[in-house]
Design a protein around this motif. Structure first.
Motif, mmCIF file in Angstrom:
data_model
loop_
_atom_site.group_PDB
_atom_site.id
_atom_site.type_symbol
_atom_site.label_atom_id
_atom_site.label_comp_id
_atom_site.label_asym_id
_atom_site.label_seq_id
_atom_site.Cartn_x
_atom_site.Cartn_y
_atom_site.Cartn_z
ATOM 1 N N ALA A 20 0.830 -1.206 0.000
ATOM 2 C CA ALA A 20 0.000 0.000 0.000
ATOM 3 C C ALA A 20 0.861 1.251 0.000
ATOM 4 O O ALA A 20 0.626 2.181 -0.771
ATOM 5 C CB ALA A 20 -0.944 -0.001 1.204
ATOM 6 N N VAL A 28 -0.967 7.361 0.578
ATOM 7 C CA VAL A 28 -1.732 6.217 1.071
ATOM 8 C C VAL A 28 -2.610 6.603 2.248
ATOM 9 O O VAL A 28 -3.709 6.081 2.412
ATOM 10 C CB VAL A 28 -0.817 5.023 1.429
ATOM 11 C CG1 VAL A 28 -0.012 5.300 2.679
ATOM 12 C CG2 VAL A 28 -1.623 3.749 1.603
ATOM 13 N N ALA A 36 -9.228 0.010 -3.707
ATOM 14 C CA ALA A 36 -8.020 -0.272 -4.477
ATOM 15 C C ALA A 36 -8.305 -1.335 -5.526
ATOM 16 O O ALA A 36 -9.045 -2.276 -5.289
ATOM 17 C CB ALA A 36 -6.912 -0.745 -3.549
ATOM 18 N N VAL A 41 -2.976 -4.267 -2.148
ATOM 19 C CA VAL A 41 -2.978 -2.865 -1.747
ATOM 20 C C VAL A 41 -4.262 -2.552 -0.995
ATOM 21 O O VAL A 41 -4.252 -1.851 0.010
ATOM 22 C CB VAL A 41 -2.799 -1.940 -2.975
ATOM 23 C CG1 VAL A 41 -3.002 -0.488 -2.592
ATOM 24 C CG2 VAL A 41 -1.413 -2.143 -3.585
ATOM 25 N N GLN A 45 -4.594 -1.059 2.701
ATOM 26 C CA GLN A 45 -5.325 0.161 3.034
ATOM 27 C C GLN A 45 -6.294 -0.083 4.191
ATOM 28 O O GLN A 45 -6.404 0.741 5.096
ATOM 29 C CB GLN A 45 -6.093 0.677 1.818
ATOM 30 C CG GLN A 45 -5.181 1.265 0.758
ATOM 31 C CD GLN A 45 -5.956 1.680 -0.462
ATOM 32 O OE1 GLN A 45 -6.873 0.998 -0.911
ATOM 33 N NE2 GLN A 45 -5.579 2.813 -1.030
#
Length: 136
Positions: A20, A28, A36, A41, A45
């Motif tokens: 991420a 981020v 995402a 990722v 997150q």
């Protein structure tokens, strides 16, 4: 006494957190509300969103900022991991929630000619085979 092994959990979280931060850099922290496209990722997150709700928000943000400058730097990864571990050790409920999130991530596999494995939401066309034509 904690029912979650914070050391092991923080280690399991690192590939997602690093992905991420590597994908978005310091942005981020602003992008954790966006969906995402990449599952790794996206998990990173969601993990960051959870971690930021804990008591060490400033420490997590600082470690993310540092890691964003050089996502491959093992020292910076270690600092984020240490901050994650501290956050998890300080909040058993948060640790359990994030452990559950990691357990819920789907694991898919495909076997055989023409097989397709899909994890998460499918938003496009999946086609296999020779000479496949897609018309929209």
């Amino acid at each position: 006494m904690s029912t979650v092994d914070a050391v092991a959990l923080s280690g399991e979280m690192m590939p997602y957190l690093t992905a991420a931060v590597g994908a978005y850099g310091t942005a981020v922290l602003a992008k954790i509300e966006e969906k995402a496209a990449d599952a790794t990722v996206g998990v990173g997150q969601r993990l960051l969103r959870g971690l930021l709700s804990g008591g060490n928000k400033d420490d997590i943000e600082s470690a993310v900022d540092d890691l964003a400058r050089d996502p491959d730097d093992e020292g910076r990864q270690w600092v984020l991991r240490a901050r994650v571990k501290e956050t998890l050790e300080a909040d058993d409920t948060l640790a359990a929630q994030l452990a559950s999130l990691l357990q819920q991530r789907s694991s898919v596999s495909a076997a055989g000619k023409g097989s397709v494995a899909v994890g998460g939401d499918v938003t496009g066309i999946i086609a296999t085979g020779n000479n496949t034509t897609i018309k929209r």
